[in-house]
Write a protein that holds these residues in place. Structure first.
Motif, PDB file in Angstrom:
ATOM      1  N   ASN A  55      -9.135   6.607  15.416  1.00  0.00           N
ATOM      2  CA  ASN A  55      -8.650   7.872  14.888  1.00  0.00           C
ATOM      3  C   ASN A  55      -7.165   7.707  14.594  1.00  0.00           C
ATOM      4  OD1 ASN A  55      -7.910  10.472  14.275  1.00  0.00           O
ATOM      5  ND2 ASN A  55      -8.676  11.392  16.162  1.00  0.00           N
ATOM      6  N   LEU A  56      -6.816   7.742  13.298  1.00  0.00           N
ATOM      7  CA  LEU A  56      -5.417   7.622  12.885  1.00  0.00           C
ATOM      8  C   LEU A  56      -4.916   8.925  12.255  1.00  0.00           C
ATOM      9  CD1 LEU A  56      -6.837   4.557  12.091  1.00  0.00           C
ATOM     10  CD2 LEU A  56      -4.419   4.140  11.864  1.00  0.00           C
ATOM     11  N   SER A  57      -5.650  10.004  12.440  1.00  0.00           N
ATOM     12  CA  SER A  57      -5.317  11.273  11.794  1.00  0.00           C
ATOM     13  C   SER A  57      -3.884  11.702  12.075  1.00  0.00           C
ATOM     14  CB  SER A  57      -6.279  12.365  12.247  1.00  0.00           C
ATOM     15  OG  SER A  57      -7.592  12.053  11.849  1.00  0.00           O
ATOM     16  N   CYS A  74     -13.436   4.787  10.488  1.00  0.00           N
ATOM     17  CA  CYS A  74     -12.236   5.433  11.029  1.00  0.00           C
ATOM     18  C   CYS A  74     -12.083   6.871  10.538  1.00  0.00           C
ATOM     19  CB  CYS A  74     -10.992   4.643  10.643  1.00  0.00           C
ATOM     20  SG  CYS A  74     -10.873   3.036  11.456  1.00  0.00           S
ATOM     21  N   LYS A  75     -11.457   7.677  11.380  1.00  0.00           N
ATOM     22  CA  LYS A  75     -11.085   9.040  11.030  1.00  0.00           C
ATOM     23  C   LYS A  75      -9.603   8.998  10.689  1.00  0.00           C
ATOM     24  CE  LYS A  75     -11.191  13.734  12.932  1.00  0.00           C
ATOM     25  NZ  LYS A  75     -11.502  14.521  14.152  1.00  0.00           N
ATOM     26  N   MET A  76      -9.271   9.379   9.443  1.00  0.00           N
ATOM     27  CA  MET A  76      -7.905   9.209   8.947  1.00  0.00           C
ATOM     28  C   MET A  76      -7.478  10.449   8.162  1.00  0.00           C
ATOM     29  SD  MET A  76      -8.611   5.311   7.631  1.00  0.00           S
ATOM     30  CE  MET A  76      -6.905   4.803   7.553  1.00  0.00           C
ATOM     31  N   LEU A  77      -7.471  11.583   8.808  1.00  0.00           N
ATOM     32  CA  LEU A  77      -7.191  12.845   8.140  1.00  0.00           C
ATOM     33  C   LEU A  77      -5.696  13.068   7.954  1.00  0.00           C
ATOM     34  CD1 LEU A  77      -9.682  15.095  10.170  1.00  0.00           C
ATOM     35  CD2 LEU A  77     -10.127  13.775   8.093  1.00  0.00           C
ATOM     36  N   GLY A  78      -5.329  13.557   6.767  1.00  0.00           N
ATOM     37  CA  GLY A  78      -3.955  13.984   6.513  1.00  0.00           C
ATOM     38  C   GLY A  78      -2.907  12.888   6.510  1.00  0.00           C
ATOM     39  N   LEU A  79      -3.284  11.677   6.129  1.00  0.00           N
ATOM     40  CA  LEU A  79      -2.310  10.576   6.108  1.00  0.00           C
ATOM     41  C   LEU A  79      -1.550  10.531   4.789  1.00  0.00           C
ATOM     42  CD1 LEU A  79      -4.326   7.728   7.856  1.00  0.00           C
ATOM     43  CD2 LEU A  79      -2.604   9.244   8.833  1.00  0.00           C
ATOM     44  N   GLY A  88       3.135  -5.472  -0.907  1.00  0.00           N
ATOM     45  CA  GLY A  88       1.949  -6.139  -0.361  1.00  0.00           C
ATOM     46  C   GLY A  88       0.904  -5.196   0.192  1.00  0.00           C
ATOM     47  N   LEU A  89       0.993  -3.919  -0.160  1.00  0.00           N
ATOM     48  CA  LEU A  89       0.062  -2.908   0.360  1.00  0.00           C
ATOM     49  C   LEU A  89      -1.358  -3.198  -0.115  1.00  0.00           C
ATOM     50  CD1 LEU A  89      -0.074  -0.155   1.908  1.00  0.00           C
ATOM     51  CD2 LEU A  89       0.163   0.944  -0.309  1.00  0.00           C
ATOM     52  N   THR A  90      -2.214  -3.616   0.794  1.00  0.00           N
ATOM     53  CA  THR A  90      -3.619  -3.876   0.469  1.00  0.00           C
ATOM     54  C   THR A  90      -4.486  -3.496   1.660  1.00  0.00           C
ATOM     55  OG1 THR A  90      -3.255  -6.179   1.109  1.00  0.00           O
ATOM     56  CG2 THR A  90      -3.374  -5.728  -1.257  1.00  0.00           C
ATOM     57  N   PHE A  91      -5.494  -2.699   1.366  1.00  0.00           N
ATOM     58  CA  PHE A  91      -6.427  -2.316   2.412  1.00  0.00           C
ATOM     59  C   PHE A  91      -7.762  -1.954   1.792  1.00  0.00           C
ATOM     60  CE2 PHE A  91      -3.151   1.307   2.424  1.00  0.00           C
ATOM     61  CZ  PHE A  91      -3.638   1.910   1.290  1.00  0.00           C
ATOM     62  N   SER A  92      -8.785  -1.847   2.651  1.00  0.00           N
ATOM     63  CA  SER A  92     -10.108  -1.407   2.218  1.00  0.00           C
ATOM     64  C   SER A  92     -10.617  -0.409   3.252  1.00  0.00           C
ATOM     65  CB  SER A  92     -11.063  -2.594   2.095  1.00  0.00           C
ATOM     66  OG  SER A  92     -11.276  -3.196   3.349  1.00  0.00           O
ATOM     67  N   PHE A  93     -11.492   0.470   2.783  1.00  0.00           N
ATOM     68  CA  PHE A  93     -12.021   1.534   3.632  1.00  0.00           C
ATOM     69  C   PHE A  93     -13.545   1.511   3.556  1.00  0.00           C
ATOM     70  CE2 PHE A  93      -7.938   2.778   1.892  1.00  0.00           C
ATOM     71  CZ  PHE A  93      -7.238   3.206   3.000  1.00  0.00           C
ATOM     72  N   ASN A  94     -14.195   1.474   4.697  1.00  0.00           N
ATOM     73  CA  ASN A  94     -15.650   1.518   4.740  1.00  0.00           C
ATOM     74  C   ASN A  94     -16.084   2.558   5.766  1.00  0.00           C
ATOM     75  OD1 ASN A  94     -18.379   0.901   4.399  1.00  0.00           O
ATOM     76  ND2 ASN A  94     -18.323  -0.731   5.910  1.00  0.00           N
TER      77      ASN A  94
END
Length: 191
Positions: A55-57, A74-79, A88-94
């Motif tokens: 949880n990174l909300s 992951c729970k990532m509300l309001g980021l 170098g910003l690189t990410f993926s979300f599943n």
């Protein structure tokens, strides 16, 4: 920020709301079932890390580095991802829940969003060239002056995208999703 360096460490079920995550550079680390909600991650560097069931909300992301990061379940509300260090910003979300988050003006070329909920997410002025939004719920997501060239929306749903306000050349849409491109015309589409 101190020059702490932490490599190849796994953090399992840590509650960083009780004890702050140390400001450091984390490389090849795994965060599993951790609570980072409302955490101050400002200036922290994450390189080749994986977040699973975290949880990174509402975490603070000022100058946070995310390089080759995968977020799963992951729970990532309001980021506010636009606050991150964009170098170098690189990410993926599943299978993530990203409601009310913002990617304003970020370059997200080839970013993968899969099986994720993106309600009211702000993609204004983003570059989503070649991005994949596989089976994503984009209810009330904002696309304004967004580059969507070659982006894949074939299995995405609940989106409304104005072709006149966004660059959609060679973007991929399913036939059932075409209504989301025609909403501004207030027409009735029947099957």
């Amino acid at each position: 920020m101190s020059e702490n360096y932490i490599a190849e460490k796994t953090f399992t079920k840590e509650d960083f709301t009780l004890r702050a995550l140390p400001k450091a550079e984390y490389e090849n680390c795994k965060f599993i079932g951790c609570n980072l909600s409302n955490a101050d991650l400002s200036g922290v560097k994450f390189l080749d890390c994986e977040f699973v069931s975290c949880n990174l909300s509402l975490a603070s992301l000022t100058k946070t580095t995310f390089n080759e990061i995968s977020f799963n379940d992951c729970k990532m509300l309001g980021l506010r991802f636009e606050s991150c260090n964009d170098f170098g910003l690189t990410f993926s979300f599943n299978n993530c829940k990203l409601d009310h988050s913002s990617f304003y003006k970020l370059k997200l070329k080839k970013t993968t969003f899969k099986n994720s909920q993106l309600h009211e997410v702000d993609f204004s002025e983003c570059d989503l060239t070649n991005a994949s939004l596989d089976n994503c719920d984009l209810l009330s997501a904002t696309f304004d002056r967004t580059i969507l060239e070659k982006a894949d929306f074939k299995t995405a749903y609940n989106y409304i995208i104005d072709p006149d306000q966004n660059r959609i050349k060679k973007a991929k849409f399913s036939q059932s999703g075409l209504a989301g491109l025609l909403t501004k015309y207030d027409i009735v589409i029947s099957q």
